[in-house]
Enzyme design. Structure first.
Site, mmCIF file in Angstrom:
data_model
loop_
_atom_site.group_PDB
_atom_site.id
_atom_site.type_symbol
_atom_site.label_atom_id
_atom_site.label_comp_id
_atom_site.label_asym_id
_atom_site.label_seq_id
_atom_site.Cartn_x
_atom_site.Cartn_y
_atom_site.Cartn_z
ATOM 1 N N LYS A 118 -6.045 -15.866 -26.640
ATOM 2 C CA LYS A 118 -6.972 -16.141 -27.745
ATOM 3 C C LYS A 118 -8.149 -15.180 -27.739
ATOM 4 C CE LYS A 118 -5.533 -20.667 -28.990
ATOM 5 N NZ LYS A 118 -5.356 -22.006 -28.459
ATOM 6 N N LYS A 200 7.003 -19.316 -28.202
ATOM 7 C CA LYS A 200 7.157 -20.780 -28.324
ATOM 8 C C LYS A 200 6.853 -21.240 -29.754
ATOM 9 C CE LYS A 200 2.698 -22.762 -27.534
ATOM 10 N NZ LYS A 200 1.788 -23.735 -27.101
ATOM 11 N N LYS A 203 2.198 -24.881 -33.757
ATOM 12 C CA LYS A 203 1.644 -25.290 -35.046
ATOM 13 C C LYS A 203 0.658 -24.253 -35.586
ATOM 14 C CE LYS A 203 -1.102 -28.518 -32.276
ATOM 15 N NZ LYS A 203 -0.925 -29.787 -31.623
HETATM 16 P P1 TYM Z 1 -0.976 -29.311 -27.350
HETATM 17 O O1 TYM Z 1 -1.686 -30.197 -28.303
HETATM 18 O O2 TYM Z 1 -0.952 -27.840 -27.615
HETATM 19 O O3 TYM Z 1 0.526 -29.778 -27.195
HETATM 20 C C1 TYM Z 1 0.830 -31.124 -26.896
HETATM 21 C C2 TYM Z 1 2.062 -31.215 -26.029
HETATM 22 O O4 TYM Z 1 3.185 -30.581 -26.665
HETATM 23 C C3 TYM Z 1 3.761 -29.630 -25.778
HETATM 24 N N1 TYM Z 1 4.281 -28.510 -26.581
HETATM 25 C C4 TYM Z 1 5.519 -28.044 -26.470
HETATM 26 N N2 TYM Z 1 6.549 -28.421 -25.706
HETATM 27 C C5 TYM Z 1 7.712 -27.734 -25.846
HETATM 28 N N3 TYM Z 1 7.884 -26.711 -26.720
HETATM 29 C C6 TYM Z 1 6.870 -26.298 -27.502
HETATM 30 N N4 TYM Z 1 7.047 -25.301 -28.365
HETATM 31 C C7 TYM Z 1 5.620 -26.976 -27.401
HETATM 32 N N5 TYM Z 1 4.420 -26.849 -28.038
HETATM 33 C C8 TYM Z 1 3.616 -27.797 -27.514
HETATM 34 C C9 TYM Z 1 2.621 -29.203 -24.871
HETATM 35 O O5 TYM Z 1 3.097 -28.656 -23.675
HETATM 36 C C10 TYM Z 1 1.882 -30.504 -24.678
HETATM 37 O O6 TYM Z 1 2.488 -31.282 -23.672
HETATM 38 N N6 TYM Z 1 -4.221 -29.005 -23.604
HETATM 39 C C11 TYM Z 1 -3.192 -29.810 -24.188
HETATM 40 C C12 TYM Z 1 -3.660 -31.196 -24.600
HETATM 41 C C13 TYM Z 1 -4.333 -31.963 -23.511
HETATM 42 C C14 TYM Z 1 -3.689 -32.601 -22.426
HETATM 43 C C15 TYM Z 1 -4.736 -33.214 -21.684
HETATM 44 C C16 TYM Z 1 -2.359 -32.710 -22.029
HETATM 45 C C17 TYM Z 1 -5.661 -32.181 -23.390
HETATM 46 N N7 TYM Z 1 -5.914 -32.962 -22.302
HETATM 47 C C18 TYM Z 1 -4.458 -33.940 -20.527
HETATM 48 C C19 TYM Z 1 -2.105 -33.439 -20.873
HETATM 49 C C20 TYM Z 1 -3.139 -34.050 -20.131
HETATM 50 C C21 TYM Z 1 -2.685 -29.127 -25.430
HETATM 51 O O7 TYM Z 1 -3.355 -28.335 -26.026
HETATM 52 O O8 TYM Z 1 -1.481 -29.571 -25.870
#
Ligand code: TYM
Length: 336
Positions: A118, A200, A203
């Site tokens: 980023k 990957k 969104k």
């Molecule tokens: P975020 O919001 O980007 O994504 C949420 C969850 O979806 C998974 N994910 C994917 N898994 C497989 N293939 C993909 N293309 C894909 N895109 C997204 C992510 O691995 C995630 O599990 N930082 C985190 C949110 C967060 C969090 C936490 C997670 C904040 N605090 C505490 C666990 C524990 C995030 O941005 O996920």
């Protein structure tokens, strides 16, 4: 009120309401949460504080936060069995994040690949929140004495830094935090873009044909899958040399539980059009019932409010206990 009385292991996970959720979020995270909810004491959070690390339209943020919660429930997360809440309703997250920020290093945060990507894109105008973001994530996890964090592959590095931060705090003061383990699913951990299967599915992709949204109507899903990039080989093997085809097979594996061997045998005399049709059918069959439920759930905002209020109450209780412990160890005067 006490969450750990039954001594089940604790799970914490969350999703940002920063855009509409994709099939990657579903297969990499939510679908596994559903499978884990009986065995564990689960906290599933909508991480709106994380979402504002990039600019959000207030009206959209409000709507998406509720939609993410509705998706959790529609996908099969049972509110009565789990703690479902909105991160900003539990102030301990922000406060714990500050205390942990003061125990974190610029060096370790600047090594995070998501931050590096980023900062390349935004240069000096990158928000400071994107830099300290993993510390807030560590706070989320550590406040609940979490054992396991079910996430997709892309969050592995953030989990590692959460473990480092926890260990450092424990060593500096005294044992306070449990050291959490990542729980990365065997299938679906990295759903790739339909347009560039080396990246990957995300969104935030500029090209909407690269991702499938959980709420995409069936005809849109079919169109996006039919446009998915494959190759000119014309054979269906499960191989890194055919990343587009492999990604489509991986979707069938994650949704239907098939194996690569079975699929390769099944598609031996078939073509990409057959494969794409089956993939589109599988996705529509999986998502359509969820979409219908989401729309139903969103009609009753009062019932949804009951769920997130109750969740925040429980989350507040548990997280404040951890926060007080931290404050005391750091040397803050107890409020009395
Ligand atoms: P975020 O919001 O980007 O994504 C949420 C969850 O979806 C998974 N994910 C994917 N898994 C497989 N293939 C993909 N293309 C894909 N895109 C997204 C992510 O691995 C995630 O599990 N930082 C985190 C949110 C967060 C969090 C936490 C997670 C904040 N605090 C505490 C666990 C524990 C995030 O941005 O996920």
């Amino acid at each position: 009120m006490e969450s750990n009385t039954d001594k089940k292991k604790v799970i914490f996970s969350g999703i940002q309401p920063s855009g509409q959720l994709t099939l990657g979020n579903y297969l990499g995270a939510i679908k596994n949460w559903v499978a884990l909810q009986d065995e564990f004491d689960c906290y599933f959070c909508v991480v709106d504080l994380h979402a504002i690390t990039v600019k959000q339209e207030p009206k959209d943020l409000r709507q998406r936060t509720l939609e993410v919660l509705a998706i959790y429930i529609a996908a099969g997360i049972v509110p009565e069995k789990n703690t479902l809440f909105i991160q900003s309703h539990v102030p301990a997250h922000s406060e714990c994040a500050w205390l942990l920020t003061c125990n974190s290093y610029m060096g370790e945060l600047s090594r995070m690949t998501q931050y590096k990507d980023k900062s390349q894109r935004y240069g000096d105008s990158i928000g400071a929140g994107l830099f300290t973001y993993p510390v807030l994530m560590a706070a989320d996890i550590l406040l609940y004495n979490t054992d396991l964090v079910p996430v997709g592959q892309d969050q592995k590095q953030h989990l590692e830094i959460a473990r480092d931060i926890a260990n450092r705090f424990n060593n500096t003061y005294s044992p306070t935090f449990k050291i959490p383990d990542p729980y990365i699913p065997k299938v679906g951990a990295k759903v790739m873009s339909l347009q560039d299967p080396t990246k990957k599915m995300s969104k935030s992709d500029d090209n909407p044909n690269g991702y499938i949204l959980i709420m995409d109507p069936p005809e849109v899903i079919r169109k996006k899958v039919s446009r998915a990039v494959t190759d000119s080989l014309g054979i269906i093997n499960y191989s890194d040399d055919q990343p587009g085809v492999k990604n489509l097979l991986d979707l069938l594996i994650a949704i239907n539980g098939s194996t690569p061997q079975d699929l390769v045998a099944y598609y031996k005399d078939k073509g990409y059009a057959d494969l794409k049709k089956d993939v589109a059918d599988a996705i529509v069959n999986e998502l359509e019932p969820i979409q219908n439920k989401v729309n139903e759930i969103l009609k009753d905002k009062k019932a949804l409010e009951e769920i997130y209020k109750l969740g925040a109450e429980k989350a507040n209780y548990i997280s404040m206990k951890t926060l007080r412990k931290m404050q005391k160890k750091i040397g803050f005067i107890p409020r009395g």
